[in-house]
Design a protein around this motif. Structure first.
Motif, PDB file in Angstrom:
ATOM      1  N   LEU A   9      60.404-117.391-105.668  1.00 28.44           N
ATOM      2  CA  LEU A   9      60.335-117.198-104.223  1.00 28.44           C
ATOM      3  C   LEU A   9      58.982-117.623-103.663  1.00 28.44           C
ATOM      4  CD1 LEU A   9      61.967-116.315-101.824  1.00 28.44           C
ATOM      5  CD2 LEU A   9      61.137-113.998-102.163  1.00 28.44           C
ATOM      6  N   SER A  10      57.900-117.299-104.357  1.00 28.43           N
ATOM      7  CA  SER A  10      56.583-117.704-103.861  1.00 28.43           C
ATOM      8  C   SER A  10      56.439-119.225-103.909  1.00 28.43           C
ATOM      9  CB  SER A  10      55.468-117.022-104.645  1.00 28.43           C
ATOM     10  OG  SER A  10      55.463-117.442-105.983  1.00 28.43           O
ATOM     11  N   CYS A  11      56.944-119.838-104.963  1.00 32.84           N
ATOM     12  CA  CYS A  11      56.909-121.295-105.082  1.00 32.84           C
ATOM     13  C   CYS A  11      57.740-121.929-103.953  1.00 32.84           C
ATOM     14  CB  CYS A  11      57.455-121.708-106.445  1.00 32.84           C
ATOM     15  SG  CYS A  11      57.498-123.473-106.715  1.00 32.84           S
ATOM     16  N   ALA A  12      58.912-121.387-103.702  1.00 40.77           N
ATOM     17  CA  ALA A  12      59.795-121.929-102.674  1.00 40.77           C
ATOM     18  C   ALA A  12      59.182-121.806-101.283  1.00 40.77           C
ATOM     19  CB  ALA A  12      61.148-121.220-102.727  1.00 40.77           C
ATOM     20  N   LYS A  13      58.484-120.701-101.008  1.00 44.29           N
ATOM     21  CA  LYS A  13      57.850-120.537 -99.693  1.00 44.29           C
ATOM     22  C   LYS A  13      56.761-121.576 -99.465  1.00 44.29           C
ATOM     23  CE  LYS A  13      57.093-116.059-100.185  1.00 44.29           C
ATOM     24  NZ  LYS A  13      56.669-114.670 -99.916  1.00 44.29           N
ATOM     25  N   VAL A  14      55.938-121.791-100.474  1.00 45.58           N
ATOM     26  CA  VAL A  14      54.846-122.764-100.342  1.00 45.58           C
ATOM     27  C   VAL A  14      55.406-124.179-100.178  1.00 45.58           C
ATOM     28  CG1 VAL A  14      52.904-123.839-101.550  1.00 45.58           C
ATOM     29  CG2 VAL A  14      53.163-121.357-101.556  1.00 45.58           C
ATOM     30  N   VAL A  15      56.344-124.553-101.031  1.00 43.69           N
ATOM     31  CA  VAL A  15      56.918-125.896-100.959  1.00 43.69           C
ATOM     32  C   VAL A  15      57.701-126.075 -99.660  1.00 43.69           C
ATOM     33  CG1 VAL A  15      58.546-127.487-102.056  1.00 43.69           C
ATOM     34  CG2 VAL A  15      56.943-126.200-103.449  1.00 43.69           C
ATOM     35  N   GLY A  16      58.422-125.051 -99.228  1.00 44.88           N
ATOM     36  CA  GLY A  16      59.152-125.138 -97.960  1.00 44.88           C
ATOM     37  C   GLY A  16      58.219-125.390 -96.792  1.00 44.88           C
ATOM     38  N   LEU A  17      57.075-124.722 -96.776  1.00 48.84           N
ATOM     39  CA  LEU A  17      56.099-124.931 -95.713  1.00 48.84           C
ATOM     40  C   LEU A  17      55.524-126.344 -95.766  1.00 48.84           C
ATOM     41  CD1 LEU A  17      54.501-123.721 -93.362  1.00 48.84           C
ATOM     42  CD2 LEU A  17      52.782-123.029 -95.031  1.00 48.84           C
ATOM     43  N   LEU A  18      55.213-126.826 -96.961  1.00 50.04           N
ATOM     44  CA  LEU A  18      54.692-128.191 -97.100  1.00 50.04           C
ATOM     45  C   LEU A  18      55.721-129.228 -96.649  1.00 50.04           C
ATOM     46  CD1 LEU A  18      52.826-127.895-100.516  1.00 50.04           C
ATOM     47  CD2 LEU A  18      51.817-128.065 -98.236  1.00 50.04           C
ATOM     48  N   TYR A  19      56.972-129.028 -97.007  1.00 52.50           N
ATOM     49  CA  TYR A  19      58.019-129.952 -96.590  1.00 52.50           C
ATOM     50  C   TYR A  19      58.263-129.883 -95.084  1.00 52.50           C
ATOM     51  CZ  TYR A  19      59.576-131.894-101.017  1.00 52.50           C
ATOM     52  OH  TYR A  19      59.649-132.621-102.177  1.00 52.50           O
ATOM     53  N   ALA A  20      58.149-128.706 -94.495  1.00 54.51           N
ATOM     54  CA  ALA A  20      58.282-128.591 -93.041  1.00 54.51           C
ATOM     55  C   ALA A  20      57.173-129.369 -92.339  1.00 54.51           C
ATOM     56  CB  ALA A  20      58.270-127.122 -92.618  1.00 54.51           C
TER      57      ALA A  20
END
Length: 99
Positions: A9-20
């Motif tokens: 979940l922490s990995c997904a939040k960081v990557v999701g923000l970078l992709y956004a």
């Protein structure tokens, strides 16, 4: 030192923000291209509706692409981190040497 587990979940939040953020940049570029195309079309006398379409497409790109990129980045990172954890459990993880 070995990396044995990644918090999905922490990995997904960081990557999701970078992709956004990447989606915002791509959306801005597409918006500029659409507005430029609409301006050129209006200058050469194309249909007036095409200029409005270009404007709506440009604004839509800035709004929709960050959401789509962020969501896809989040889901792919969540899946990737979970798969990494499974593979690391089997193989022992990635060996790191920090200096």
């Amino acid at each position: 030192m070995q990396l044995k587990r990644v918090g999905p979940l922490s990995c997904a939040k960081v990557v999701g923000l970078l992709y956004a953020a990447a989606g915002l940049i791509v959306g801005f570029c597409l918006s500029l291209a659409a507005l430029f195309g609409a301006a050129i079309g209006a200058a050469v006398g194309d249909e007036p509706g095409m200029a409005v379409f270009g404007l709506l497409f440009g604004v839509g790109a800035v709004v929709v692409l960050p959401i789509v990129y962020g969501l896809m980045g989040f889901l792919c990172a969540l899946l990737g981190a979970a798969l990494y954890n499974l593979a690391a459990r089997i193989t022992g993880g990635i060996e790191l040497e920090l200096g």
